[in-house]
Design an enzyme around this catalytic site. Structure first.
Site, PDB file in Angstrom:
ATOM      1  N   HIS A   1     -31.775 -41.683 -53.874  1.00 33.24           N
ATOM      2  CA  HIS A   1     -31.120 -40.606 -53.132  1.00 33.24           C
ATOM      3  C   HIS A   1     -29.731 -41.090 -52.720  1.00 33.24           C
ATOM      4  O   HIS A   1     -29.518 -42.288 -52.495  1.00 33.24           O
ATOM      5  CB  HIS A   1     -31.909 -40.248 -51.881  1.00 33.24           C
TER       6      HIS A   1
ATOM      7  N   CYS B   1     -34.135 -36.336 -46.046  1.00 35.07           N
ATOM      8  CA  CYS B   1     -35.586 -36.239 -46.151  1.00 35.07           C
ATOM      9  C   CYS B   1     -36.225 -37.308 -45.258  1.00 35.07           C
ATOM     10  O   CYS B   1     -35.534 -38.077 -44.594  1.00 35.07           O
ATOM     11  CB  CYS B   1     -36.014 -36.427 -47.610  1.00 35.07           C
TER      12      CYS B   1
ATOM     13  N   CYS C   1     -35.028 -40.888 -46.215  1.00 32.40           N
ATOM     14  CA  CYS C   1     -33.633 -41.172 -45.869  1.00 32.40           C
ATOM     15  C   CYS C   1     -33.415 -41.186 -44.355  1.00 32.40           C
ATOM     16  O   CYS C   1     -32.666 -42.023 -43.843  1.00 32.40           O
ATOM     17  CB  CYS C   1     -32.719 -40.175 -46.552  1.00 32.40           C
TER      18      CYS C   1
ATOM     19  N   GLU D   1     -28.207 -40.978 -49.934  1.00 32.79           N
ATOM     20  CA  GLU D   1     -28.192 -41.698 -48.660  1.00 32.79           C
ATOM     21  C   GLU D   1     -28.631 -43.147 -48.824  1.00 32.79           C
ATOM     22  O   GLU D   1     -28.003 -44.061 -48.278  1.00 32.79           O
ATOM     23  CB  GLU D   1     -29.130 -41.032 -47.635  1.00 32.79           C
TER      24      GLU D   1
END
Length: 149
Positions: free
Chosen positions: A53, A83, A86, A55
């Site tokens: 991801h 999410c 993260c 992040e």
């Protein structure tokens, strides 16, 4: 006072770049002392990695830049609400602030489905600001998914 909109525009530029490798257009930048120290975009498809991801990749790079896993004094700017993974990474990294653009009612863990950063049971609670350039980020995501349907 940081220029949240200017830094979010940088995260949006990263999000647009994710489309070049068919990843969901989500981008992130990490800022410390008023300057960007890390930037990343989603790379799950490109890398075949479920943890890639934007992040997570930005936090990893930021830790390399500061030479330590604690990212105290740092702000993460991301184009979509983090999410669970993260948001948890931000807490564990001791990120000071999380600034996101669009909310994520299906997977968001910084206010939508849950509010991981605000959980008083955790040892660190980053400040969270949502909605910065939300319309622009949401339009980018909507166009991406519309083109694949």
């Amino acid at each position: 006072m940081p220029d949240d909109a200017a830094f979010m525009r940088e995260a949006l530029a990263e999000a647009r770049a994710a489309e070049s490798h068919d990843d969901v257009p989500i981008g992130a930048v990490v800022v410390k002392d008023g300057r960007i120290i890390a930037r990343a975009r989603n790379r799950r498809e490109a890398d075949g990695d479920p943890t890639a991801h934007a992040e997570i990749l930005a936090l990893r790079d930021a830790a390399r830049q500061v030479g330590f896993w604690r990212l105290e004094g740092c702000t993460l700017y991301v184009t979509l609400e983090p999410c669970f993974m993260c948001a948890g990474a931000c807490v564990n990294a001791r990120v000071e602030r999380i600034v996101f653009a669009a909310t994520d009612p299906k997977a968001g863990a910084a206010g939508s489905l849950a509010d991981v950063p605000a959980d008083a049971r955790l040892n660190h609670n980053p400040e969270v600001i949502g909605g910065v350039l939300a319309d622009e980020a949401a339009a980018l995501l909507k166009a991406f998914f519309a083109a694949r349907r």
